[in-house]
Design an enzyme around this catalytic site. Structure first.
Site, PDB file in Angstrom:
ATOM      1  N   TYR A 222       0.833  -1.200   0.000  1.00 51.31           N
ATOM      2  CA  TYR A 222       0.000   0.000   0.000  1.00 51.31           C
ATOM      3  C   TYR A 222       0.871   1.255   0.000  1.00 51.31           C
ATOM      4  O   TYR A 222       0.650   2.193  -0.779  1.00 51.31           O
ATOM      5  CB  TYR A 222      -0.911  -0.024   1.229  1.00 51.31           C
ATOM      6  CG  TYR A 222      -1.828   1.165   1.347  1.00 51.31           C
ATOM      7  CD1 TYR A 222      -3.021   1.213   0.639  1.00 51.31           C
ATOM      8  CD2 TYR A 222      -1.511   2.236   2.180  1.00 51.31           C
ATOM      9  CE1 TYR A 222      -3.877   2.295   0.754  1.00 51.31           C
ATOM     10  CE2 TYR A 222      -2.365   3.319   2.301  1.00 51.31           C
ATOM     11  CZ  TYR A 222      -3.544   3.345   1.587  1.00 51.31           C
ATOM     12  OH  TYR A 222      -4.375   4.432   1.696  1.00 51.31           O
ATOM     13  N   ALA A 224       3.956   1.584  -0.981  1.00 46.51           N
ATOM     14  CA  ALA A 224       4.692   1.706  -2.248  1.00 46.51           C
ATOM     15  C   ALA A 224       3.828   2.354  -3.317  1.00 46.51           C
ATOM     16  O   ALA A 224       4.284   3.218  -4.075  1.00 46.51           O
ATOM     17  CB  ALA A 224       5.166   0.331  -2.702  1.00 46.51           C
ATOM     18  N   LEU A 256      -6.335   7.318   8.237  1.00 44.56           N
ATOM     19  CA  LEU A 256      -7.055   6.066   8.076  1.00 44.56           C
ATOM     20  C   LEU A 256      -8.475   6.354   7.622  1.00 44.56           C
ATOM     21  O   LEU A 256      -9.175   7.189   8.181  1.00 44.56           O
ATOM     22  CB  LEU A 256      -7.076   5.306   9.406  1.00 44.56           C
ATOM     23  CG  LEU A 256      -7.735   3.927   9.417  1.00 44.56           C
ATOM     24  CD1 LEU A 256      -6.974   2.967   8.516  1.00 44.56           C
ATOM     25  CD2 LEU A 256      -7.778   3.397  10.844  1.00 44.56           C
TER      26      LEU A 256
END
Length: 331
Positions: A222, A224, A256
């Protein structure tokens, strides 16, 4: 002295975020293509745009959820709302989505060819905002303490050498589903919509993550993909500036996601709490409408990104403050 320094930094951040010159009327009649519009921040973005009187094309993977959002947008006053269910894991889909938006939001007589050298679509339509918000699911084991996630990330992108330039990203090739959804589809959609955005002097809005600026543990695939987005759109912004192409690019660094799948993905791993979807979405809209380069929500993420430059290699004890672990990860 430390107190004065912190107070000064606080005052600067307050001034930065307070004076945004946001004019809600600027979004009335704006033509918006929004991806990932069925849940979470994407759904809230759709509702905000509807209240502000924008014309919308919404897309996401699940048609039933999209239909619900479209109905709510109409109730909130959106003049035009269209939807197209699409799975961004298929390399052919971005072209279909952009063409659908151009057809539905057209105003006629608009040339969609630009001088940027990117391959785009021609047609009668036009866009003022391309809001990229879709997100592919992470595989099981992404946050497990093993090398499995990294091996999964490094799937082959094809056996033949990739041609230079962006055009190869518009061709169907064998590639990782994760990279296709979370990175390559963003590039494809941008490349296809950019001529229209150039004509309208519009905006590209990329909803990203803090993990695209500050790497953390157990999220390598994720993170990357998000770092790749940050680098690609940062480079594209410079190229457009050099060519005097008046398309704004707003990178949105959010925490988040406020959705069940995001919470489940980090359950037992991090102590971080989800950001409220409506407030995060409003921050994205305010920043993009004022053509800001970056949006940070919550605002403290801006400070965290600055701190990363001062402390690029934080000690393990500092990282563990946000993690529910006490032992090193297994290889």
């Amino acid at each position: 002295m430390k107190v004065l320094l912190l107070a000064g930094l606080g005052a600067l951040f307050f001034a930065y975020y307070w004076d945004d010159n946001f004019d809600p009327a600027s979004l009335q009649g704006a033509r918006v293509l929004l991806t990932g519009a069925s849940v979470g921040v994407g759904e809230e973005l759709a509702y905000h745009y509807a209240r502000l009187g924008s014309h919308l094309v919404l897309t996401a993977h699940t048609e039933a959820l999209l239909q619900k959002v479209v109905g709510n947008c109409r109730k909130l006053g959106a003049p035009k709302v269209f939807y197209i269910a699409a799975d961004m894991a298929s390399p052919e889909v971005p072209e279909r989505v952009v063409q659908f938006a151009l057809d539905k939001l057209g105003r006629g007589g608009r040339s969609l060819k630009d001088s940027s050298g990117l391959m785009g679509l021609s047609g009668p339509g036009g866009l003022d905002y391309l809001v990229l918000n879709h997100l592919g699911a992470a595989p099981a084991g992404t946050r497990a303490r093993s090398a499995q996630a990294t091996r999964w990330l490094m799937q082959a992108l094809g056996s033949a050498p990739a041609p230079s330039g962006l055009r190869f990203l518009l061709r169907p090739v064998t590639r990782s589903r994760h990279l296709q959804v979370n990175f390559l589809s963003y590039v494809q959609l941008t490349s296809l919509a950019l001529p229209s955005l150039t004509d309208s002097k519009g905006s590209l809005v990329v909803v990203s993550s803090l993990l695209g600026r500050v790497p953390t543990s157990f999220s390598s695939p994720y993170s990357a993909a998000k770092f790749a987005l940050n680098s690609f759109f940062g480079s594209l912004r410079r190229e457009l500036d050099v060519q005097d192409v008046h398309v704004a690019i707003t990178m949105c660094v959010l925490g988040l996601r406020d959705r069940a799948s995001a919470a489940e993905g980090v359950r037992g791993v991090t102590r971080a709490k989800a950001a409220p979807g409506p407030k995060a979405a409003l921050a994205v809209i305010r920043g993009s409408a004022t053509r800001a380069s970056d949006v940070f929500y919550p605002w403290r993420f801006h400070l965290l990104c600055l701190l990363r430059g001062w402390m690029p290699q934080p000690r393990a004890w500092f990282i563990r403050q946000e993690l529910n672990i006490t032992t090193p990860a297994a290889a």
